[in-house]
Design an enzyme around this catalytic site. Sequence first.
Site, PDB file in Angstrom:
ATOM      1  N   GLY A  26      -6.107   0.567  -6.348  1.00  0.00           N
ATOM      2  CA  GLY A  26      -4.794   1.189  -6.258  1.00  0.00           C
ATOM      3  C   GLY A  26      -4.512   1.538  -4.806  1.00  0.00           C
ATOM      4  N   TYR A  28      -1.638   3.532  -3.714  1.00  0.00           N
ATOM      5  CA  TYR A  28      -0.681   4.612  -3.477  1.00  0.00           C
ATOM      6  C   TYR A  28      -1.312   5.699  -2.612  1.00  0.00           C
ATOM      7  CZ  TYR A  28       2.099   8.762  -3.811  1.00  0.00           C
ATOM      8  OH  TYR A  28       2.827   9.874  -3.459  1.00  0.00           O
ATOM      9  N   TYR A  60       5.648   2.543  -2.396  1.00  0.00           N
ATOM     10  CA  TYR A  60       4.507   3.191  -1.724  1.00  0.00           C
ATOM     11  C   TYR A  60       4.678   3.175  -0.200  1.00  0.00           C
ATOM     12  CZ  TYR A  60       2.048   2.605  -6.244  1.00  0.00           C
ATOM     13  OH  TYR A  60       1.685   2.635  -7.558  1.00  0.00           O
ATOM     14  N   SER A 222      -4.783   6.104 -12.760  1.00  0.00           N
ATOM     15  CA  SER A 222      -5.539   7.366 -12.752  1.00  0.00           C
ATOM     16  C   SER A 222      -6.776   7.274 -13.646  1.00  0.00           C
ATOM     17  CB  SER A 222      -4.655   8.540 -13.213  1.00  0.00           C
ATOM     18  OG  SER A 222      -3.476   8.603 -12.461  1.00  0.00           O
ATOM     19  N   TRP A 232       3.211  17.209  -8.792  1.00  0.00           N
ATOM     20  CA  TRP A 232       3.457  16.160  -9.790  1.00  0.00           C
ATOM     21  C   TRP A 232       2.321  16.005 -10.799  1.00  0.00           C
ATOM     22  CZ3 TRP A 232       0.429  11.544  -9.717  1.00  0.00           C
ATOM     23  CH2 TRP A 232      -0.406  11.426  -8.596  1.00  0.00           C
ATOM     24  N   LYS A 275      -7.568   4.330  -7.192  1.00  0.00           N
ATOM     25  CA  LYS A 275      -7.089   4.382  -5.815  1.00  0.00           C
ATOM     26  C   LYS A 275      -8.102   5.142  -4.980  1.00  0.00           C
ATOM     27  CE  LYS A 275      -5.413   6.671  -2.349  1.00  0.00           C
ATOM     28  NZ  LYS A 275      -5.535   8.047  -1.815  1.00  0.00           N
ATOM     29  N   ARG A 281     -16.212   5.379  -1.276  1.00  0.00           N
ATOM     30  CA  ARG A 281     -15.824   5.429  -2.687  1.00  0.00           C
ATOM     31  C   ARG A 281     -15.233   4.109  -3.177  1.00  0.00           C
ATOM     32  NH1 ARG A 281     -14.672  11.081  -1.930  1.00  0.00           N
ATOM     33  NH2 ARG A 281     -12.469  10.646  -1.584  1.00  0.00           N
TER      34      ARG A 281
END
Length: 328
Positions: A26, A28, A60, A222, A232, A275, A281
């Site tokens: 991801g 974003y 994005y 997510s 958010w 992401k 990571r």
Amino acid sequence: MRMDLTAESHSILLSDGNKMPLIGLGTYGDPRTTPKGTACESVKVAIEAGYRHIDGALVYFNEHEVGQAIREKIADGTVKREDIFYCGKLWNTFHRPELVRPTLERTLKTLQLEFVDLYIVEMPTAFRPGDTFYPKDENGKYIYDETDLCATWEALEACKDAGLTKSLGVSNFNKRQLELILNKPGLKHKPVSNQVECHPYFTQPKLLEYCRQNDIVIVGYSPIGTSRDASWVNLTCPPLLEDELLASIAKKYNKSTAQVALRFNVQRGVVVIPKSFSPHRIKENFQIFDFSLSEAEMKAIEGLNKNIRFVELLMWADHPEYPFHDDY
């Protein structure tokens, strides 16, 4: 149940005959706080680590960097264009049929690529077109647009026929909205995927079953939880990565809780797009092909479902096509 997955070969077959890697990166990042060049570096690290699926979006504000990274990795011989699976997204202000193709062409120009592998409707909620992605009136209220999801879909079908995208999909669609498309008279191309929130605290059993029956792959965003940004994110849900069950399984396999959460979805055929802009990571999230979860462990993790969304998007809850009022 997928057990035969390897770092080199972990793609899932889509209903249109194309393939999608089960893990992607991801991209974003908050455009206000992410330093320039971060997305480019992260995508290069990911491709070097073995990722072949990159999930991006016009909204994005970093597609130029993502495209640059992909092109550099093709130029240096790390990958060929056909090895990379890129997903782009149609934003809310571009749902009107006449805007669909120019918007995809804008994405292609920004990426400097000839085609995307998957182009999806990012949300079923149309906003008023114009030069801002988040149109608001003088009272700060979002300005919506009346559009017909089927008409938007027909414009997308024309983009696929023109070779601008290989596959078509949707995101954040509920069952009713998927049915609108699937039952559309004269449907030419079915949506191959639906990108939705999906992780051990929100396992999506009903939507997953419905999509399986209709040959639609679920892409889970997510998949290891979200940032804890209160503007958010629903913070009533505890941090996923601190879960005790996930931690005990992680310890058994000498893995991280994030790796266990990702493996859980991948093993049940759900694509994951974690992401990260941290090189460590990014690499760690990809290391999920050297262990597998037992049936009992899969069942136990399924039992963690709290049916609570981290990403509720309540600021658009009064939109007629807001997708999350329905059970699924």
